[in-house]
Enzyme design. Structure first.
Site, PDB file in Angstrom:
ATOM      1  N   CYS A  85     -10.510   6.110  -2.951  1.00 31.54           N
ATOM      2  CA  CYS A  85     -11.313   6.229  -1.733  1.00 31.54           C
ATOM      3  C   CYS A  85     -12.029   7.576  -1.700  1.00 31.54           C
ATOM      4  CB  CYS A  85     -10.430   6.074  -0.497  1.00 31.54           C
ATOM      5  SG  CYS A  85     -11.321   6.260   1.070  1.00 31.54           S
ATOM      6  N   CYS A 107      -4.541   3.233   4.540  1.00 30.79           N
ATOM      7  CA  CYS A 107      -5.318   3.118   5.772  1.00 30.79           C
ATOM      8  C   CYS A 107      -5.596   1.680   6.170  1.00 30.79           C
ATOM      9  CB  CYS A 107      -6.627   3.899   5.643  1.00 30.79           C
ATOM     10  SG  CYS A 107      -7.705   3.332   4.298  1.00 30.79           S
TER      11      CYS A 107
END
Length: 399
Positions: free
Chosen positions: A105, A211
């Site tokens: 990410c 997340c």
């Protein structure tokens, strides 16, 4: 306040947490023209059509920006996240690996898509994030050198240092990134938030875990994307089947097997994606969980590549870790003709996991990282507490 002429307009990622809020506050206090960006990287509605934490985070981000007095822009990178991060995440699990989506990410989204959007669409001179990290260019790029590679340096707070998660970031975005929190401890950051009346975030808990999973159990989440496939738990010492699992993607190395009816505690020591077999062994420090050598795909070096050789007599010596909370240990590295690495550890280590990243350091400098392919077990090693390093664990600099 005086600011650098070349870096006036700074686009700061705002997540709705205390770290990015204080980073933006410090930038504004320094006199920069700060623009906040709230990134939507995941479609936050699960199968029950219930929104996870995104809406609350957005409200907190908006509150923070109002209090600081900066603009907040909403940007969606959902497509990019799916293609660059989540698809690889699923592929790794299906192939018996345990991925680290946070590293990808950062590389592809925060220091890829976000970085390009900030410069191409928002006219940024630099970007900023709330990561706990430092560079040789300074927290606010006050030491920027146009013709010099930047180095990634560990944060002052060792418990919060996030250089491991930044170890795949490219040189270009890193050169134009400010890390305002790198010289602070977490307790200081929360005190700044409170003193600055950032009421919506100063008591907010840190986000933990992956997340896009949110508060759901991992097994429930992964079942939505990878179908269950029943296979055996096999005792690696006796070849006996001791139980059944619902798929190798539910398990990782070093994890307790939780098989009902067993007197001893068994742990995952290996997975075979072709036969859908999970191998287990009794004892947290069973020899099959201890490794002193591993192999990786070609590495990503943040700066200039170090001198690597295939010659046994010419190893590259540095420090190694593969988990955020672990201490670094010394290692020797060799490279083959395909630029894949062989790494020998000075201190044999438990549960080195294919799919994770081997991260390399020279003193406080993070050199880069490489994705782990496999590991080599050594039956001489049983308990980590009994081990002695083969070379100096106080090593600070590359030899």
């Amino acid at each position: 306040m005086r600011i650098l002429t070349d870096f006036r307009r700074v686009v700061c990622g705002i997540s709705g947490g205390v770290d990015s809020a204080v980073a933006a506050y410090l930038l504004k206090k320094k006199g920069f023209k700060v623009i906040g960006v709230f990134m939507k990287n995941w479609d936050s509605r699960d199968e029950s059509n219930t929104c996870l934490s995104l809406e609350n985070d957005l409200e907190d981000a908006e509150s923070v920006c109002r209090q600081i007095g900066i603009e907040l822009i909403h940007v969606s990178f959902v497509k990019e996240y799916w293609n660059e991060v989540f698809s690889n995440f699923l592929s790794d699990y299906e192939n018996g690996l345990t991925p680290n989506p946070d590293i990808n990410c950062n590389r592809f989204i925060k220091f890829g898509s976000f970085y390009r959007h900030a410069f191409d669409k928002l006219g940024a001179d630099a970007i900023a994030t709330g990561h706990y990290a430092q560079t040789t260019f300074g927290s606010f790029l006050e030491d920027y050198q146009p013709n010099t590679d930047v180095k990634l340096i560990r944060a002052v707070d060792p418990t919060k240092d996030q250089t491991l998660f930044l170890s795949q970031v490219d040189q270009e975005p890193l050169r134009k990134t400010m890390f305002p929190l790198g010289s602070f401890c977490k307790t200081q950051v929360r005190r700044i938030a409170k003193a600055s009346n950032l009421d919506s975030v100063y008591k907010k808990r840190d986000s933990v875990g992956i997340c896009f999973i949110g508060n759901r159990k991992f097994t429930n989440f992964i079942h939505e994307y990878i179908p269950d496939k029943v296979g055996p738990f096999v005792d690696i010492d006796t070849d006996r089947i001791l139980g059944w699992h619902k798929g190798i993607h539910h398990w990782t190395l070093g994890q307790k097997s939780r098989i009902a009816g067993l007197i001893e505690k068994y742990y995952i020591v290996d997975r075979n994606s072709e036969t859908n077999t999970i191998y287990i062994a009794p004892g947290r420090y069973h020899p099959f969980l201890i490794s002193n050598e591993l192999y990786t795909f070609p590495p990503h070096w943040i700066g200039s590549p170090p001198p690597l050789s295939s010659s046994q007599s010419q190893p590259f010596i540095c420090m190694f870790k593969f988990q955020h909370a672990e201490w670094t240990i010394p290692c020797k590295i060799w490279s083959d003709e395909n630029k894949r690495l062989r790494i020998h550890l000075g201190l044999p280590t438990r549960a080195i996991t294919p799919g994770q990243f081997a991260v390399f350091y020279a003193g406080e400098v993070c050199l880069g990282s490489a994705k782990i392919i496999s590991r080599k077990t050594d039956s001489r090693y049983l308990k980590k507490t009994m081990l002695q390093p083969e070379y100096d664990t106080s090593l600070k600099q590359v030899g």
